[in-house]
Design a protein around this motif. Structure first.
Motif, PDB file in Angstrom:
ATOM      1  N   PRO A  52       1.398   1.906  13.299  1.00 33.82           N
ATOM      2  CA  PRO A  52       0.851   1.777  11.879  1.00 33.82           C
ATOM      3  C   PRO A  52       0.978   3.098  11.197  1.00 33.82           C
ATOM      4  O   PRO A  52       0.995   4.185  12.186  1.00 33.82           O
ATOM      5  CB  PRO A  52      -0.875   1.679  12.170  1.00 33.82           C
ATOM      6  CG  PRO A  52      -1.005   1.099  13.265  1.00 33.82           C
ATOM      7  CD  PRO A  52       0.257   1.597  14.237  1.00 33.82           C
ATOM      8  N   HIS A  53       1.581   3.276  10.130  1.00 32.96           N
ATOM      9  CA  HIS A  53       2.003   4.555   9.266  1.00 32.96           C
ATOM     10  C   HIS A  53       1.203   4.605   8.065  1.00 32.96           C
ATOM     11  O   HIS A  53       1.272   3.826   7.363  1.00 32.96           O
ATOM     12  CB  HIS A  53       3.325   4.838   9.221  1.00 32.96           C
ATOM     13  CG  HIS A  53       4.277   4.694  10.488  1.00 32.96           C
ATOM     14  ND1 HIS A  53       4.265   5.714  11.344  1.00 32.96           N
ATOM     15  CD2 HIS A  53       5.077   3.648  10.700  1.00 32.96           C
ATOM     16  CE1 HIS A  53       4.961   5.464  12.193  1.00 32.96           C
ATOM     17  NE2 HIS A  53       5.509   4.054  12.037  1.00 32.96           N
ATOM     18  N   PRO A  54       0.075   5.736   7.998  1.00 36.23           N
ATOM     19  CA  PRO A  54      -0.304   5.854   6.574  1.00 36.23           C
ATOM     20  C   PRO A  54       0.642   6.313   5.527  1.00 36.23           C
ATOM     21  O   PRO A  54       1.042   7.400   5.850  1.00 36.23           O
ATOM     22  CB  PRO A  54      -1.400   6.922   6.684  1.00 36.23           C
ATOM     23  CG  PRO A  54      -1.087   7.727   7.883  1.00 36.23           C
ATOM     24  CD  PRO A  54      -0.345   6.786   8.927  1.00 36.23           C
ATOM     25  N   HIS A  61       5.317   9.613   2.073  1.00 35.61           N
ATOM     26  CA  HIS A  61       5.586  10.016   3.362  1.00 35.61           C
ATOM     27  C   HIS A  61       4.547   9.380   4.188  1.00 35.61           C
ATOM     28  O   HIS A  61       3.621   9.018   3.731  1.00 35.61           O
ATOM     29  CB  HIS A  61       5.547  11.402   3.533  1.00 35.61           C
ATOM     30  CG  HIS A  61       4.422  12.434   3.148  1.00 35.61           C
ATOM     31  ND1 HIS A  61       3.409  12.605   3.935  1.00 35.61           N
ATOM     32  CD2 HIS A  61       4.172  12.969   2.047  1.00 35.61           C
ATOM     33  CE1 HIS A  61       2.645  13.283   3.153  1.00 35.61           C
ATOM     34  NE2 HIS A  61       3.126  13.544   2.155  1.00 35.61           N
ATOM     35  N   CYS A  62       4.788   9.294   5.384  1.00 37.42           N
ATOM     36  CA  CYS A  62       3.644   9.030   6.334  1.00 37.42           C
ATOM     37  C   CYS A  62       2.728  10.345   6.425  1.00 37.42           C
ATOM     38  O   CYS A  62       3.425  11.303   6.628  1.00 37.42           O
ATOM     39  CB  CYS A  62       4.310   8.928   7.902  1.00 37.42           C
ATOM     40  SG  CYS A  62       3.015   8.440   9.159  1.00 37.42           S
ATOM     41  N   HIS A  63       1.521  10.051   6.468  1.00 39.94           N
ATOM     42  CA  HIS A  63       0.531  11.169   6.507  1.00 39.94           C
ATOM     43  C   HIS A  63       0.261  11.405   7.991  1.00 39.94           C
ATOM     44  O   HIS A  63      -0.528  12.489   8.255  1.00 39.94           O
ATOM     45  CB  HIS A  63      -0.655  10.913   5.679  1.00 39.94           C
ATOM     46  CG  HIS A  63      -1.223  12.061   4.901  1.00 39.94           C
ATOM     47  ND1 HIS A  63      -1.471  13.365   5.477  1.00 39.94           N
ATOM     48  CD2 HIS A  63      -0.864  12.375   3.627  1.00 39.94           C
ATOM     49  CE1 HIS A  63      -1.761  14.215   4.836  1.00 39.94           C
ATOM     50  NE2 HIS A  63      -1.513  13.843   3.637  1.00 39.94           N
ATOM     51  N   ILE A  64       0.673  10.853   8.922  1.00 43.90           N
ATOM     52  CA  ILE A  64       0.948  11.393  10.261  1.00 43.90           C
ATOM     53  C   ILE A  64       1.641  12.548  10.212  1.00 43.90           C
ATOM     54  O   ILE A  64       2.926  12.659   9.898  1.00 43.90           O
ATOM     55  CB  ILE A  64       1.034  10.402  11.489  1.00 43.90           C
ATOM     56  CG1 ILE A  64      -0.020   9.287  11.533  1.00 43.90           C
ATOM     57  CG2 ILE A  64       1.348  11.019  12.594  1.00 43.90           C
ATOM     58  CD1 ILE A  64       0.565   7.978  12.525  1.00 43.90           C
ATOM     59  N   LEU A  65       1.072  13.723  10.312  1.00 48.72           N
ATOM     60  CA  LEU A  65       1.949  14.964  10.006  1.00 48.72           C
ATOM     61  C   LEU A  65       3.116  15.356  10.815  1.00 48.72           C
ATOM     62  O   LEU A  65       4.071  15.730  10.532  1.00 48.72           O
ATOM     63  CB  LEU A  65       0.931  16.252   9.775  1.00 48.72           C
ATOM     64  CG  LEU A  65      -0.322  16.198   8.785  1.00 48.72           C
ATOM     65  CD1 LEU A  65      -0.972  17.345   8.723  1.00 48.72           C
ATOM     66  CD2 LEU A  65       0.631  15.739   7.500  1.00 48.72           C
ATOM     67  N   GLU A  66       3.170  14.995  12.017  1.00 50.38           N
ATOM     68  CA  GLU A  66       4.080  14.963  13.205  1.00 50.38           C
ATOM     69  C   GLU A  66       5.363  14.026  12.662  1.00 50.38           C
ATOM     70  O   GLU A  66       6.316  14.473  12.701  1.00 50.38           O
ATOM     71  CB  GLU A  66       3.726  14.756  14.481  1.00 50.38           C
ATOM     72  CG  GLU A  66       2.746  15.977  15.176  1.00 50.38           C
ATOM     73  CD  GLU A  66       1.562  15.939  14.628  1.00 50.38           C
ATOM     74  OE1 GLU A  66       1.025  14.973  14.228  1.00 50.38           O
ATOM     75  OE2 GLU A  66       0.757  17.020  14.697  1.00 50.38           O
ATOM     76  N   HIS A  67       4.926  12.905  12.277  1.00 51.50           N
ATOM     77  CA  HIS A  67       5.985  12.139  11.659  1.00 51.50           C
ATOM     78  C   HIS A  67       6.541  12.561  10.279  1.00 51.50           C
ATOM     79  O   HIS A  67       7.728  12.510  10.325  1.00 51.50           O
ATOM     80  CB  HIS A  67       5.354  10.530  11.511  1.00 51.50           C
ATOM     81  CG  HIS A  67       4.841   9.798  12.709  1.00 51.50           C
ATOM     82  ND1 HIS A  67       4.246   8.646  12.569  1.00 51.50           N
ATOM     83  CD2 HIS A  67       5.012  10.132  14.060  1.00 51.50           C
ATOM     84  CE1 HIS A  67       4.181   8.142  13.913  1.00 51.50           C
ATOM     85  NE2 HIS A  67       4.378   9.216  14.665  1.00 51.50           N
ATOM     86  N   GLU A  68       5.860  12.992   9.558  1.00 48.98           N
ATOM     87  CA  GLU A  68       6.181  13.616   8.175  1.00 48.98           C
ATOM     88  C   GLU A  68       7.296  14.684   8.601  1.00 48.98           C
ATOM     89  O   GLU A  68       8.459  14.602   8.157  1.00 48.98           O
ATOM     90  CB  GLU A  68       5.141  14.116   7.494  1.00 48.98           C
ATOM     91  CG  GLU A  68       5.467  14.753   6.140  1.00 48.98           C
ATOM     92  CD  GLU A  68       4.379  15.640   5.320  1.00 48.98           C
ATOM     93  OE1 GLU A  68       3.375  15.298   5.557  1.00 48.98           O
ATOM     94  OE2 GLU A  68       4.675  16.952   4.859  1.00 48.98           O
ATOM     95  N   GLY A  98      10.524  13.817   9.550  1.00 46.25           N
ATOM     96  CA  GLY A  98      11.558  12.993   8.763  1.00 46.25           C
ATOM     97  C   GLY A  98      11.155  11.877   8.154  1.00 46.25           C
ATOM     98  O   GLY A  98      11.713  11.376   7.324  1.00 46.25           O
ATOM     99  N   MET A  99       9.768  11.383   8.116  1.00 50.69           N
ATOM    100  CA  MET A  99       9.607  10.086   7.548  1.00 50.69           C
ATOM    101  C   MET A  99       8.878  10.274   6.323  1.00 50.69           C
ATOM    102  O   MET A  99       7.679  10.136   5.957  1.00 50.69           O
ATOM    103  CB  MET A  99       8.284   9.239   8.509  1.00 50.69           C
ATOM    104  CG  MET A  99       8.090   7.871   8.466  1.00 50.69           C
ATOM    105  SD  MET A  99       6.827   7.060   9.092  1.00 50.69           S
ATOM    106  CE  MET A  99       7.784   6.839  10.824  1.00 50.69           C
ATOM    107  N   MET A 100       9.870  10.564   5.549  1.00 52.56           N
ATOM    108  CA  MET A 100       9.363  11.304   4.146  1.00 52.56           C
ATOM    109  C   MET A 100      10.559  11.070   3.378  1.00 52.56           C
ATOM    110  O   MET A 100      11.793  11.310   3.696  1.00 52.56           O
ATOM    111  CB  MET A 100       8.918  12.576   4.123  1.00 52.56           C
ATOM    112  CG  MET A 100       8.614  13.412   2.740  1.00 52.56           C
ATOM    113  SD  MET A 100       7.456  14.577   2.867  1.00 52.56           S
ATOM    114  CE  MET A 100       8.541  15.885   3.557  1.00 52.56           C
TER     115      MET A 100
HETATM  116 CU    CU Z   1       3.831   7.548  10.957  1.00 48.85          CU
END
Ligand code: CU
Ligand code: C2O
Ligand code: CU
Length: 503
Positions: free
Chosen positions: A429-431, A485-492, A495-497
């Motif tokens: 899941p990604h916020p 973007h994804c608010h999982i900050l490590e994902h952001e 590059g998940m943005m």
């Molecule tokens: Cu994510």
């Protein structure tokens, strides 16, 4: 001196740089019976009259555990920043100064303003510099927040403490019958899990698992206080819950299962309170709830581990680390905040209001366009297809197969238009958070939205597939685009943005 004066007085002391730490919970309240330390409310800057406030990013040391100082960052103080109260219908001018030795940005998460004031990665404040954006607050009352949003380094900066809360108020809470006495029956609760080492220092050293799941802590901080308790009046109390964690998804529940009445979501109040027992809150999301403490019984707000069956490699990797402090009897339930009703505190609101806002919910009308976003955990660097495959363990992240690129505009939206966005997640899941808009959730995993997503939102957890409807009312140019973007900050940061213009 009554408590409110004390709070405002201390806020002024902090603003003037004396560095006094505010212990709102410690004044005029009985000593804590247990060992849990008292919650402190962040210093309050009331910017509703003057229309100005100032934030200075600086480094400090914080003893989350006494005798074990950790290096931290904060705004105007060692860790986190003040709560800033602003008024809807007014303009407020922020002065953001940077005393750190690296660039920072300050993003006003949830504030509907044009892209050039948004504080995203395109608006860095260099060391020693000052940024003065004017924020025209035109939206309804809501609990929003601010945090660092630098290119590639949002996760470590927010983790270190560059975050705080903004309250958009409209002066109508008394009329609505809502608690509004800051720090007494109106509590700001910034939830953060943090990882502590054996000698009590806060650490941030993401390993491979942390890049995949996002960095999870083993202990709970509320407003920067480890495992706290709070004294509350024997009345109805308003909790403004902000998930300021880098990655943890909360599933909040009172140990005695008492009802929470949801009154507000990310971007404003609901038409009327909705009762729920469990509240899911993903990183970046906020919720306002009313809780009744009039019985005088103490209560423990707890977190029941959020669980999700991932797919592929993620399922094989197991689940993110859980919080310490769970009981033997119930390993999935960890304490977050202990509430201790105190008859000496003023009980002002004694009933749950039946209606909060009887003006009709504005209709967004038919979408003029639609877009599709896939939040992808991809094969390292190869621009994956989002098919659920994950090759090497480099963990490249992206949206629609592409990692974030500050020089690439991913979407161009027409100013004033209404669009339907369909968003899906791969593997975990990604916020999803979208800057510059508030939206309605149309469907969630093929069903009607959960209660938590029934109001205005700017962030929503995509477990599988979500459809949302947004009206884009704020302009953003290619020099100062909005992010999604994804608010999982490590994902952001990985590059998940993506970014979009509105013109
Ligand atoms: Cu994510
Ligand atoms: Cu709360 Cu783009 O962030
Ligand atoms: Cu935002």
């Amino acid at each position: 001196m009554n408590r409110r004066n004390f709070i405002l007085g201390s806020a002024a002391a902090i603003a003037s740089g004396s560095g006094v730490l505010l212990h709102a919970g410690g004044i005029a309240r009985k000593a804590d019976s247990g060992r849990r330390p008292r919650l402190t409310m962040p210093a309050l800057i009331d910017a509703t009259a003057e229309g100005v406030f100032a934030l200075t990013a600086r480094a400090g040391r914080t003893e989350f555990i006494s005798g074990s100082p950790s290096a931290t960052y904060g705004f105007n103080q060692a860790y986190l920043g003040p709560v800033i109260k602003v008024r809807t219908g007014k303009t407020v001018v922020a002065t953001v100064a940077n005393e750190l030795s690296k660039p920072v940005t300050v993003h006003w998460h949830g504030v509907l303003i044009p892209g050039d004031r948004d504080g995203g990665p395109h608006q860095p404040v260099k060391p020693g510099n000052i940024w003065k954006p004017a924020l025209d607050i035109e939206q309804p009352a809501a609990t929003v927040w601010y945090h660092a949003h630098t290119h590639d380094t949002t996760a470590p900066l927010v983790y270190s403490g560059l975050a705080g809360v903004l309250l958009i108020v409209d002066g109508k809470d008394k009329e609505r019958g809502l608690p509004a006495d800051y720090g007494v029956d109106d509590l700001v609760l910034l939830l953060q899990d943090r990882r502590f080492d054996a000698v009590g220092g806060m650490i941030y050293k993401p390993g491979m698992m942390d890049h995949m799941f996002g960095f999870h802590g083993n202990r709970m901080l509320v407003n920067g206080v480890l495992d706290p308790s709070v004294a509350v009046p024997r009345s109805v109390v308003r909790l403004r819950l902000i998930n300021g964690s880098n990655a943890r998804i909360y599933n909040l529940v009172f140990a005695d299962r008492r009802a929470m009445r949801l009154i507000g979501t990310d971007s404003g109040l609901l038409p009327k309170p909705i009762s729920l027992e469990r509240l899911r809150l993903a990183p970046g999301e906020r919720a306002e709830v009313l809780v009744d403490f009039s019985s005088g019984k103490p209560a423990m707000l707890s977190n029941e581990e959020y669980s999700f069956n991932g797919s592929g490699m993620m399922a094989m990797m197991g689940s993110p680390p859980s919080l310490a402090g769970a009981s033997e009897r119930n390993r999935d339930m960890a304490p977050v905040l202990a509430f201790e009703p105190d008859a000496a505190l003023p009980a002002k609101v004694t009933a749950i209001p039946s209606v909060l806002d009887d003006s009709p919910v504005p209709r967004l009308g038919q979408p003029a366009g639609s877009r599709f976003l896939s939040m992808d955990m991809m094969v390292g660097g190869s621009g994956g297809t989002g098919s659920g495959m994950m090759g090497g363990m480099t963990g490249q992240m992206g949206i629609n197969g592409q990692p974030f690129d500050m020089r690439r505009i991913d979407q161009r939206v027409a100013l004033g238009s209404v669009e339907k966005w369909t968003v899906r997640s791969t593997m975990r899941p990604h916020p999803l958070h979208i800057h510059g808009v508030r939206f309605r959730v149309l469907s969630e995993n093929g069903q009607a939205p959960r209660i938590e997503n029934s109001g205005w939102k700017d962030t929503v957890l995509i477990e599988n597939r979500v459809e949302l409807l947004a009206q884009f009312t704020q302009p953003a140019s290619a020099n100062a685009p909005f992010m999604y973007h994804c608010h999982i900050l490590e994902h952001e940061d990985a590059g998940m943005m993506g970014q979009f213009t509105v013109a």
